[in-house]
Design an enzyme around this catalytic site. Structure first.
Site, short mmCIF file in Angstrom:
data_model
loop_
_atom_site.label_atom_id
_atom_site.label_comp_id
_atom_site.label_asym_id
_atom_site.label_seq_id
_atom_site.Cartn_x
_atom_site.Cartn_y
_atom_site.Cartn_z
N GLY A 1 0.95 -1.00 -0.38
CA GLY A 1 0.03 0.04 0.21
C GLY A 1 1.01 1.58 0.07
N CYS A 2 0.09 2.32 0.64
CA CYS A 2 1.33 3.45 0.54
C CYS A 2 2.72 3.20 1.14
CB CYS A 2 0.48 4.53 1.34
SG CYS A 2 1.25 6.09 1.23
N PHE A 3 3.47 3.55 -0.54
CA PHE A 3 5.34 3.38 0.85
C PHE A 3 5.73 4.49 2.19
CE2 PHE A 3 5.98 5.56 -3.16
CZ PHE A 3 5.96 6.91 -3.07
N TRP A 4 5.03 5.70 2.33
CA TRP A 4 4.56 6.24 3.83
C TRP A 4 4.90 5.29 4.73
CZ3 TRP A 4 0.95 10.97 3.18
CH2 TRP A 4 1.08 11.57 2.10
#
Length: 183
Positions: A15-18
């Site tokens: 999902g979101c790499f953050w």
């Protein structure tokens, strides 16, 4: 043979790499964690291009690690605890192929370990649905724009709000609790 000769790469999409950097960034033996894009066909894609869904790329993190300090198996264990492994259509409120979970292996040993780890998690009964994470050969990895790198450090309030707003933090707590290695 220098110390850097033994370093290896691991590439995970969740999902979101953050949300995928911090858990790995804080582990002994991890030398570097980079947010980026992989798995697609567009050379040097931008964030906007990847989000369009037309590049074939997935947001991912590429981890440089010292296997004499932390094993690939340990990285896999930590990876599973950061995602919903039963959701191939994205992660939490981020939907689409650019947010799909995947393990991108860099050699045959990593492929075997990833497949075994996936089977073990599936057999564990921890989740009522099948494990849906793809295990694929690594492709070129393109570093994301600088403002995406180590987002949790640069924007801690926004990072925390995103972790909770997306439902990721609650999912991890519900399924892994103190086990997740990020407390």
């Amino acid at each position: 043979m220098g110390a850097d000769d033994r370093l290896q790469l691991a590439t995970f999409a969740g999902g979101c790499f953050w949300c995928m950097v911090k858990p790995f960034d804080e582990m002994p033996g991890i030398k570097k964690v980079i947010s980026g894009y992989t798995g697609g066909t567009t050379v040097n894609p931008t964030y906007e291009q990847v989000c369009s869904g037309l590049t074939g790329h997935t947001e991912a993190v590429q981890i440089t690690f010292d296997p004499t300090v932390i094993s690939y198996d340990k990285l896999l264990d930590l990876y599973w605890m950061q995602i919903d492994p039963t959701d191939a259509g994205g992660q939490f409120y981020d939907r689409g192929d650019s947010y799909r979970p995947a393990i991108f292996y860099h050699n045959e040993e990593q492929r075997v370990l990833a497949e075994e780890s996936k089977k073990d998690l599936d057999k564990s009964g921890k989740f009522s649905k099948p494990i849906a994470v793809a295990v694929e050969p690594a492709k070129p990895f393109y570093e994301a724009e600088e403002y995406h790198q180590h987002f949790y450090r640069k924007n801690p309030e926004r990072y925390t709000a995103y972790q909770h707003g997306s439902g990721r933090a609650q999912f991890i707590e519900r399924h892994w609790g103190e086990q997740n290695g990020t407390k």
